[in-house]
Design an enzyme around this catalytic site. Structure first.
Site, PDB file in Angstrom:
ATOM      1  N   HIS A 174      44.637  35.653  41.862  1.00 14.56           N
ATOM      2  CA  HIS A 174      45.157  36.470  40.776  1.00 14.56           C
ATOM      3  C   HIS A 174      44.275  37.667  40.455  1.00 14.56           C
ATOM      4  CE1 HIS A 174      47.845  33.047  40.028  1.00 14.56           C
ATOM      5  NE2 HIS A 174      48.587  33.904  39.371  1.00 14.56           N
ATOM      6  N   GLY A 175      43.017  37.610  40.772  1.00 17.09           N
ATOM      7  CA  GLY A 175      42.180  38.763  40.489  1.00 17.09           C
ATOM      8  C   GLY A 175      40.717  38.515  40.750  1.00 17.09           C
TER       9      GLY A 175
END
Length: 486
Positions: free
Chosen positions: A326-327
């Site tokens: 996700h990041g």
């Protein structure tokens, strides 16, 4: 080109008309039109990164053929890992290089040393995490003998870059989407109407709910030190509703748009906030990603077949990797770790597959036990989202610390929302109405799929028009879709 933009509202009808009225009799022309439209759609974000999308497509198309043609296992593995290495290499440079360089430099600074790593100022290509996983699933499935390579580069390119799913999924499988691309498609009125209804519901979730919740969630998270704990709880709830309506709204628009072109994409959400435990939540949230990690990471690691410690290890790996996907921030790793901790008691007691059916199926209301389980699961999820939304681990702990202080007993005042208290109340009421609609439609593919089917036609149309009116009435500051940054 945002799904909730005028440009997209003009783009889709033009492509739709060409698709069904000009190229319908020729499958190759239909697919070529979809490919050109998809590349145009992507170029509207940043044409400079088209080369990366095309290169990734060429790479996996070529290595997929080489894997299939290789006579030895060693040869197959060579071409497989060449594809995996290059794909993940690009993903690593664009998405994770700065994170690793910064984290390593910070670590060395604690020991009085200075690293010579420089960060790079580069834009993250939109959708890179999604189309990279499309290609990887293709080469993995060829390697495992599940599929044979597709012969048409146009067909494969459409699979990778079909514009409804290109920038934020769902993450498709070659076994599901490619056969639809390869076969003749005929216009289906019922399918198209269903698609339009899903687009309408997706736009309502994104524009009326998510964008308005984002306004207050951003205000509270960005200035959390100014607010009492009671307002911070509201901020966490606003973000919880925002991220669900934002991402599932995108997915609804994507699936609905695909139906206009005779395609059925993988379902990505199945009412996750009505889950009775965390395992059920993850079967219903971002389904295409969860199932991708299960098939291509969790099961190859041994899944649940090994001993207890192996199962625990695999569980933490899958959640940490999901968080990192996700990041490039420690907050996402913390979010993944926390969900693994939530999941652990279910794993240890073999109760992770206890709730496979939708809650209160065939009934209007849940039992008290079901309601309490849903409330607990929802509360744990809200808490975990604080880490997901926070800019740093420090901010997350500061935010949580203030929630669990005496200020949580403070009654929120209108001053806390800078004179927008009426707007806040309106959005809260609208969100409650939305959740009620989701509850009533929870056995459908999307909430309003079956709504009004037995009503008189004027009543049914009045219902759809009312959703459209609410969407336009509550249009606020346009927000980018949250998952575009992933």
């Amino acid at each position: 080109m945002l799904f909730n933009s005028l440009n997209f509202a003009l783009f889709v009808p033009v492509v739709f008309a060409l698709y069904w009225f000009v190229t319908q009799k020729n499958l190759t022309l239909q697919n070529l039109l979809l490919l050109v439209a998809s590349y145009f759609f992507y170029a509207c974000w940043d044409y400079r990164f088209l080369f990366l999308l095309i290169f990734s497509t060429l790479l996996d198309f070529f290595t997929g053929s080489k894997i299939f043609a290789a006579k030895t296992t060693a040869g197959k593995k060579f071409w497989l890992w060449l594809s995996v290495g290059i794909n993940l290499g690009f993903l690593g440079v664009f998405k994770y290089y700065n994170f690793f360089a910064g984290s390593f430099s910070d670590l060395l600074s604690h020991f009085g040393m200075r690293a010579g790593f420089n960060t790079i100022n580069v834009i993250l290509p939109v959708g890179i995490s999604f189309y990279t996983f499309h290609g990887l699933s293709y080469v993995f499935d060829i390697y495992r003998g599940r599929i044979t390579p597709v012969k048409s580069f146009i067909e494969y390119s459409v699979f990778v870059s079909f514009f409804p799913l290109l920038v934020a999924g769902p993450i498709e499988r070659a076994t599901h989407l490619l056969p639809q691309i390869q076969q003749k498609r005929r216009f289906n009125y019922s399918q198209a109407v269903n698609g339009l209804k899903q687009i309408l519901w997706g736009l309502f979730k994104k524009i009326a709910i998510a964008d308005n919740c984002a306004e207050f969630a951003n205000m509270i998270f960005n200035h959390h030190e100014q607010y009492p704990g009671s307002v911070l709880v509201m901020g966490a709830l606003f973000f919880t509703i925002q991220i669900y309506c934002d991402f599932s709204g995108y997915s609804d628009i994507a699936l609905g748009t695909a139906r206009l072109f005779g395609m059925e994409l993988l379902r990505n959400f199945a009412y996750p906030y009505f889950s009775r435990d965390i395992a059920e939540f993850w079967r219903r949230w971002h389904i295409s990603l969860s199932s991708w990690f299960k098939d291509y990471l969790y099961i190859p690691l041994g899944g649940s077949k090994g001993g207890l410690w192996q199962r625990i290890r695999n569980t933490f790996i899958i959640f940490l990797v999901s968080g990192f996907w996700h990041g490039a921030n420690w907050t996402f790793l913390a979010w993944g770790f926390l969900n693994a901790v939530y999941f652990l008691p279910l794993l240890l007691t073999n109760r992770n597959r206890s709730n496979m059916e939708i809650v209160a199926k065939g009934r209007l209301l849940p039992s008290l036990s079901e309601f309490l389980k849903m409330l607990l699961t929802f509360s744990l999820t809200v808490f975990a989202w604080i880490f997901f939304r926070a800019e740093s681990i420090g901010q997350a702990f500061s935010y949580i610390g203030k929630i669990f202080s005496r200020s949580i007993l403070t009654v929120p005042s209108g001053e806390a929302f800078e004179g927008a208290s009426f707007h806040v109340v309106a959005i809260i009421i609208l969100s409650i109405m939305f959740m009620l609609m989701e509850w009533l439609g929870r056995e459908e593919q999307f909430a309003i799929a079956g709504t009004g089917m037995r009503w008189p036609k004027p009543a049914r149309w009045a219902f759809y028009i009312s959703i459209a009116v609410l969407t336009f009435y509550f249009t606020g500051v346009q927000q980018q879709f949250v998952y575009f940054q992933f």
